[in-house]
Scaffold this motif. Structure first.
Motif, mmCIF file in Angstrom:
data_model
loop_
_atom_site.group_PDB
_atom_site.id
_atom_site.type_symbol
_atom_site.label_atom_id
_atom_site.label_comp_id
_atom_site.label_asym_id
_atom_site.label_seq_id
_atom_site.Cartn_x
_atom_site.Cartn_y
_atom_site.Cartn_z
ATOM 1 N N ARG A 13 0.834 -1.206 0.000
ATOM 2 C CA ARG A 13 0.000 0.000 0.000
ATOM 3 C C ARG A 13 0.868 1.254 0.000
ATOM 4 N NH1 ARG A 13 -3.574 -2.809 3.905
ATOM 5 N NH2 ARG A 13 -5.429 -3.516 2.755
ATOM 6 N N GLU A 14 1.952 1.213 0.756
ATOM 7 C CA GLU A 14 2.860 2.367 0.804
ATOM 8 C C GLU A 14 3.515 2.586 -0.562
ATOM 9 O OE1 GLU A 14 5.533 1.381 3.937
ATOM 10 O OE2 GLU A 14 4.145 1.953 5.533
ATOM 11 N N LEU A 15 3.873 1.498 -1.214
ATOM 12 C CA LEU A 15 4.476 1.606 -2.551
ATOM 13 C C LEU A 15 3.458 2.157 -3.546
ATOM 14 C CD1 LEU A 15 6.859 1.179 -4.460
ATOM 15 C CD2 LEU A 15 6.115 -1.203 -4.753
ATOM 16 N N ALA A 16 2.224 1.662 -3.478
ATOM 17 C CA ALA A 16 1.174 2.176 -4.372
ATOM 18 C C ALA A 16 0.973 3.669 -4.152
ATOM 19 C CB ALA A 16 -0.127 1.416 -4.130
ATOM 20 N N SER A 17 0.994 4.085 -2.887
ATOM 21 C CA SER A 17 0.834 5.514 -2.586
ATOM 22 C C SER A 17 1.986 6.323 -3.145
ATOM 23 C CB SER A 17 0.731 5.701 -1.059
ATOM 24 O OG SER A 17 0.616 7.064 -0.733
ATOM 25 N N ALA A 18 3.212 5.804 -3.026
ATOM 26 C CA ALA A 18 4.392 6.514 -3.551
ATOM 27 C C ALA A 18 4.350 6.635 -5.061
ATOM 28 C CB ALA A 18 5.662 5.787 -3.106
ATOM 29 N N LEU A 19 3.804 5.635 -5.733
ATOM 30 C CA LEU A 19 3.726 5.666 -7.199
ATOM 31 C C LEU A 19 2.544 6.491 -7.685
ATOM 32 C CD1 LEU A 19 4.589 1.932 -8.010
ATOM 33 C CD2 LEU A 19 5.955 3.940 -8.629
ATOM 34 N N THR A 20 1.692 6.932 -6.779
ATOM 35 C CA THR A 20 0.534 7.711 -7.169
ATOM 36 C C THR A 20 0.798 9.211 -7.024
ATOM 37 O OG1 THR A 20 -0.890 5.903 -6.428
ATOM 38 C CG2 THR A 20 -1.938 8.033 -6.737
ATOM 39 N N ARG A 21 1.794 9.566 -6.239
ATOM 40 C CA ARG A 21 2.068 10.990 -6.001
ATOM 41 C C ARG A 21 2.533 11.672 -7.263
ATOM 42 N NH1 ARG A 21 5.444 8.987 -1.604
ATOM 43 N NH2 ARG A 21 4.100 8.545 0.171
#
Length: 388
Positions: A380-388
């Motif tokens: 989830r943290e990786l998905a959030s980082a790739l969404t910024r």
């Protein structure tokens, strides 16, 4: 054969049973070898075709000449790669009085492919911005070195407004294709021309301000409508700028654990609103499609198992191609898998460091064999980082 303008006829050929173009790129839609006949006081042929379709091409020339009752005065050689020069020898044997028009570099390179043919007495050398008058028609030659070979030139018919663009604006399709241009032209550009973006920008600057309403490439359809769309795509590709916001989730998996992590990440990215999400199994999709998607999208997630103390071959191959094609300026997340000594992420990060302006975001997700509950938060943290 069909008419492009009242004075220009298409005399190219179609190759519908070639499995791999250049020995590596699947051409599921077939491919064309385009050639053109300019009807004027002096008749000119623009480019030859692959030897695979020589007989068809010579027949098309004969049909085209028969309708106007003359023989060719010039064969314009824009590019000597064998898929375009392969039939030159057969052509000059049939039309020995024809003069070949090409750059100095092209004249030299012809000897690489036709050792037993003397071109010196039949070549007219032209340089950048030189012109040739056929009668009513004025042709202007614009050198385009390293698009994608050093001898390339384009030919602008200033009278009828037709740009004969050599391999630029070509696609992995036949000349009659009516759809899929963006996808197959992107795959053609990124895999064949992609490394030479700076050279493409140079010829685009030369062409800026010049008037043409038709682009006639050496592969795929002749472009007659909405040229701004094709031009803008070429400009973006050659600047290595993504076409849209989104994430390519590219994975290499053996027993399904890495693939499951990639699928879970893709779902999270979709829920996060990361843009268009494309999942590609590098073991089952030809690398040329993955390269095209990497150029198209703004972000990547690379997911690989550790194999023989290194990367799985399909991921290694993908990153090798991206480096060769000089992809740059992307944001990347990493997932690695290793049952006892995972090193895939370190190797992927190292390979990305050799590409310009590639940003690797945290966290790197490490799984051991299968995705565990403890990995979900990191995903989830990786998905959030790739969404910024």
């Amino acid at each position: 054969m069909h008419t492009i303008t009242p004075h220009i006829k298409y005399i190219g050929t179609q190759d519908d049973n070639l499995d791999l173009f250049e020995g590596q790129y699947p051409v599921t839609h077939g491919i064309s070898y385009n050639s053109y006949l300019i009807d004027d006081n002096d008749t000119a042929i623009v480019d030859s075709v692959d030897i695979r379709r020589c007989t068809d091409w010579l027949a098309a020339i004969e049909d085209g000449l028969g309708s106007i009752g003359c023989t060719p005065r010039y064969l314009i050689v824009q590019h000597v790669e064998p898929d375009h020069s392969g039939s030159i020898k057969a052509f000059i044997e049939r039309y020995p009085a024809t003069t070949l028009v090409c750059t100095t570099k092209a004249a030299t390179m012809l000897a690489n492919f036709f050792e037993d043919t003397d071109f010196a007495c039949r070549v007219k050398i032209v340089g950048d911005n030189d012109t040739l008058t056929l009668g009513r028609t004025t042709l202007r030659f614009l050198t385009a070195p390293m698009v994608h070979w050093p001898e390339v030139m384009m030919t602008l018919d200033e009278t009828d407004g037709v740009l004969f663009s050599a391999d630029a604006f070509g696609s992995f399709t036949t000349s009659g294709a009516t759809d899929a241009w963006d996808c197959e032209a992107r795959r053609y550009y990124t895999n064949i021309v992609g490394r030479f973006g700076a050279s493409v920008q140079c010829i685009m600057k030369k062409l800026t301000g010049r008037k043409f309403a038709i682009i006639a490439p050496l592969h795929g359809p002749v472009l007659t409508d909405n040229l701004a769309h094709y031009w803008n795509l070429y400009d973006r590709w050659s600047r290595y700028e993504p076409e849209c916001r989104g994430v390519l989730v590219a994975y290499a998996s053996v027993y399904g654990g890495t693939a499951e992590a990639a699928r879970r990440l893709a779902s999270m990215l979709d829920n996060e609103g990361a843009g268009e999400i494309v999942q590609l199994d590098l073991c089952r999709h030809d690398v040329s499609y993955a390269v095209a998607e990497a150029f198209r999208l703004s972000h990547m997630a690379l997911c690989s198992i550790t194999y023989d103390g290194a990367l799985f071959p399909s991921m290694h191959d993908f990153l090798y191609h991206l480096e060769c094609k000089k992809l740059c300026g992307r944001t990347v997340g990493l997932i690695e898998n290793g049952s006892w000594a995972p090193v895939a992420a370190r190797i992927m990060s190292d390979k990305l460091s050799h590409m310009k302006d590639m940003t690797v975001v945290e966290p790197t997700v490490t799984i051991h064999g299968r995705l565990h509950h403890s990995n979900i938060t990191q995903l989830r943290e990786l998905a959030s980082a790739l969404t910024r």
